[in-house]
Design a protein around this motif. Structure first.
Motif: not given
Length: 730
Positions: A205, A357-359, A520-521, A523, A724
């Motif tokens: 990540r 996908t997200q944290n 995808r992330d 961030e 991830y």
């Protein structure tokens, strides 16, 4: 007679006995230039050279032709007519010049040249200054000369320049205006391409607090500079470590580093002298040469310049390690989506891709702390037709409908309560909460205007009441959702064009169209504090299918006031025009569409000689993958789908199911009740007690849409980790 023949010869004619002159079969010319002009022309020339008697100047005058009345009048009258034509040309040129150099007194503008500008230079300077001082301009892009700053503004979002390029705030700039900002923010430490340990099967990540330098991404991915989407995606995935264990490039990839961390500023870097802003001097003579504060700006006809904007104090940007783990309670990481009509598989897949996908910390035990700022997604639901007012029990009705809807009910599970939230959309309440609109929106003829095409929605009650947007009966205004291409819900689309600006301005965050899939992330994108949207394919316009605005920003105030004076039009092309004519484009960064819409250029016929993967000749290929390419989705799966892009936008197709053979939520035993109801609706003649899935009932070659849906569902069922390598813990 010889002299007459010679003069005629010079004109390309020879005399005869029957008429003064005649045209020969083989024309002759007095020079090679005349011959070339004749050969290159088609038919009679529309302009002919003319010499003004008072000055030895050769000008172009309209050619009246050999058979015109002008050719038969006397020499003196012909000369007068030509002078009149010449003066008409000069007058036309003068009008064009005045249009190009218009100022605040230039109220007359032909309709085809009418502008949208309603803000004068002083207001535009205040908008630029507020955004920069709030840390919303982390770009090295120049401020347009038309803004008229005479000294550099201190920019807390940019690092200090190198020693040999430092500019003293007390040194007058070399010229009447300046286009630079002076960085006084934290220094940037660019990160090495992330690598996993040997044997790791999944990419890492992004580091919490890391920031994507969109200036560098623009350099690598700018379509206007001939950059290919294919190469852009490789650059993105190499730098982010998404190709771990599968990298084939050898050698240094330092020039592909786009992600950085902010370092805490040293005490000596924040001295009072370093942070003292240079005053903005009065704007002097502008390119027009007039002593006029708004010279060079072309105002919209029949409107007055806007009064000074009422702006809050500039924000105090957080920097360095302070922003790595904790969320700013005043600026949460909010994704917004808008939905009208019954909840179906389209927002269902969008929300699944968000979870995948997200944290979000879903891999941690409940109650365990996440060492990062957890994003949320707010799904705004318009419960009825776009032009209808919600009834008093609309919120309760909305949740009752969600609980009984098999596509929506899984997201009401307590495990997702902190990351997925449903919000009721109320147009009247949202407009009344907007400081820039609340006193004037009821005076608009219509709220439904897209690209200059308005939909008339007459009110049942007089304008000014809270129900001014109630409508009369009609097919379009009572349409709810797009059930087919022929019954496209245009009104809801127009409403969403407005809604995205309202929610991002009121709450902050990033809006995405509901036909978007996370890949995808995000961030690193949250770290970039500037506003952005992405490019409209090959055009120099915005597409606001992805839109980031800062909460209560000066840029947002500008957009609402400008739209209010231009028919309340929030179409992306109209917004592009607003920003261009106000010289504010750099404040809303136009990100390459490769990041969010990687198939678009190929579907428009561009870059097909080096297409990205997968190659879509049209957006329908996502749902109906061409047979010649239909082996790929099952072989490469999610990991091979536009690897490197942050999202994929499939552009409507609301009526196309993701998975025709299994058109129901397939999330395992925890959500068996919803699956059972959806199966019964999809196969009403099947025996619910004898459902047995056979592989032979499935489509032989699965399409891309089906593969992605089933990948996300497998994560919720607990059969695979997310992208991830993190497993969902209940």
């Amino acid at each position: 007679m010889a002299a007459r023949y010679f003069a005629a010869f010079q004109r390309g004619t020879t005399p005869s006995r029957d008429r003064p002159f005649y045209d020969p079969h083989l024309p002759s010319y007095s020079s090679a230039v005349r011959e070339k002009m004749h050969l290159q022309s088609s038919g009679r020339q529309w302009l002919i050279p003319m010499t003004a008697s008072t000055r030895r100047i050769r000008l172009q005058s309209p050619n009246p032709g050999p058979r015109s009345r002008l050719a038969r009048v006397g020499r003196r009258r012909g000369f007068v007519c030509r002078c009149v034509a010449f003066l008409a040309v000069v007058f036309s040129i003068a009008v064009i010049v005045l249009m190009l150099l218009g100022n605040e007194e230039s109220h007359w503008t032909p309709p085809f040249r009418d502008t949208t500008l309603v803000f004068g230079r002083e207001n535009l300077q205040r908008i630029w200054r507020w955004e920069i001082e709030s840390g919303h301009y982390p770009s090295n892009g120049k401020i347009p000369e038309q803004i008229g700053f005479t000294s550099a503004i201190l920019n807390p979002a940019l690092p200090p320049a190198k020693a040999h390029t430092l500019i003293s705030p007390f040194t007058p700039p070399p010229g009447p205006v300046t286009t630079i900002t002076r960085g006084v923010g934290p220094r940037r430490a660019y990160l090495e391409s992330q690598k996993q340990s040997v044997g790791a099967a999944y990419p890492p990540r992004p580091i919490p607090g890391s920031i994507a330098d969109l200036d560098i991404i623009l350099e690598q991915c700018n379509f206007s500079e001939g950059k290919y989407v294919r190469d852009c995606l490789e650059f993105l995935r190499v730098s982010a470590g998404l190709d771990n264990g599968r990298r084939f490039r050898r050698g240094s990839v330092d020039e592909w580093k786009y992600s950085f961390m902010e370092e805490d500023r040293l005490e000596e870097e924040i001295s009072p002298r370093a942070t003292q802003a240079a005053p903005i001097l009065p704007v002097g003579p502008y390119p027009t040469g007039r002593q006029n504060s708004n010279a060079g700006l072309m105002k919209k006809r029949n409107v007055q310049w806007e009064r000074p904007l009422e702006l809050p104090p500039p924000e105090q940007p957080s920097v360095g390690s302070n922003r790595s783990t904790a969320c700013d309670p005043e600026n949460l990481r909010l994704f917004h989506m808008f939905w009208a009509g019954p909840f179906n598989e389209k927002p269902y897949v969008a929300l699944l891709s968000f979870l995948f996908t997200q944290n979000l910390g879903l891999h941690l035990e409940p109650g365990q702390e996440l060492n990062a700022c957890r994003p949320q997604i707010w799904l705004w639901i318009n419960p009825g037709p776009a032009a209808a007012v919600p009834n008093p029990s609309a919120l309760t009705d909305m949740y009752d409908a969600l609980k009984t809807n098999p596509w929506a009910a899984p997201f009401l599970h307590p495990r997702f309560k902190n990351v997925i939230k449903f919000r009721l959309w109320n147009t009247t309440e949202q407009l009344d909460s907007n400081l820039e609109l609340r006193d004037e929106w009821r005076k608009m003829d219509t709220l439904f205007n897209s690209g200059g095409v308005t939909v008339s929605v007459p009110a049942e009650n007089p304008a000014g009441s809270s129900s001014a947007i109630l409508t009369k009966t009609g097919d379009m205004v009572h349409r709810l959702g797009s059930k087919s291409e022929a019954t496209y819900d245009r009104l809801s689309v127009i409403l969403s064009d407005m809604a995205r600006f309202i929610v991002t301005h009121r709450y902050g965050g990033i809006y995405l169209d509901a036909d978007t899939i996370f890949l995808r992330d995000w961030e690193e994108l949250w770290g970039w504090k500037g506003a952005f949207a992405y490019r409209w394919s090959y055009h120099e316009d915005y597409n606001t299918a992805v839109l980031h605005l800062n909460k209560n920003s000066a840029l947002g105030s500008f957009l609402f006031r400008t739209a209010l004076k231009n028919g309340f039009d929030f179409h992306p092309v109209a917004v592009s025009k607003y920003l261009k004519e106000a010289h504010l484009e750099n404040l809303l960064l136009r990100v390459p569409d490769a990041l969010f819409d990687p198939a678009w250029l190929n579907t428009e016929g561009y870059q097909v000689e080096r297409p990205t993967y997968p190659f879509f000749a049209g957006f329908a290929d996502f749902f109906d993958t061409p047979e010649v390419q239909s082996a790929a989705p099952q072989v490469v799966g999610f990991e091979g789908f536009f690897r490197g892009a942050f999202s994929y936008h499939f552009h409507n197709f609301w009526w196309k199911p993701f998975d025709p053979a299994r058109n129901w939520p397939d999330l395992g035993p925890k959500f068996a009740g919803g699956e059972r109801a959806a199966r019964a609706a999809a196969n009403p003649h099947a025996d619910p007690d004898d459902w047995s899935d056979k592989i032979t009932d499935d489509k032989r070659d699965l399409d891309w849409a089906t593969v992605l849906k089933r990948t996300f569902e497998a994560y919720i069922r607990g059969e695979r980790p997310n992208m991830y390598g993190e497993w969902l813990r209940w």
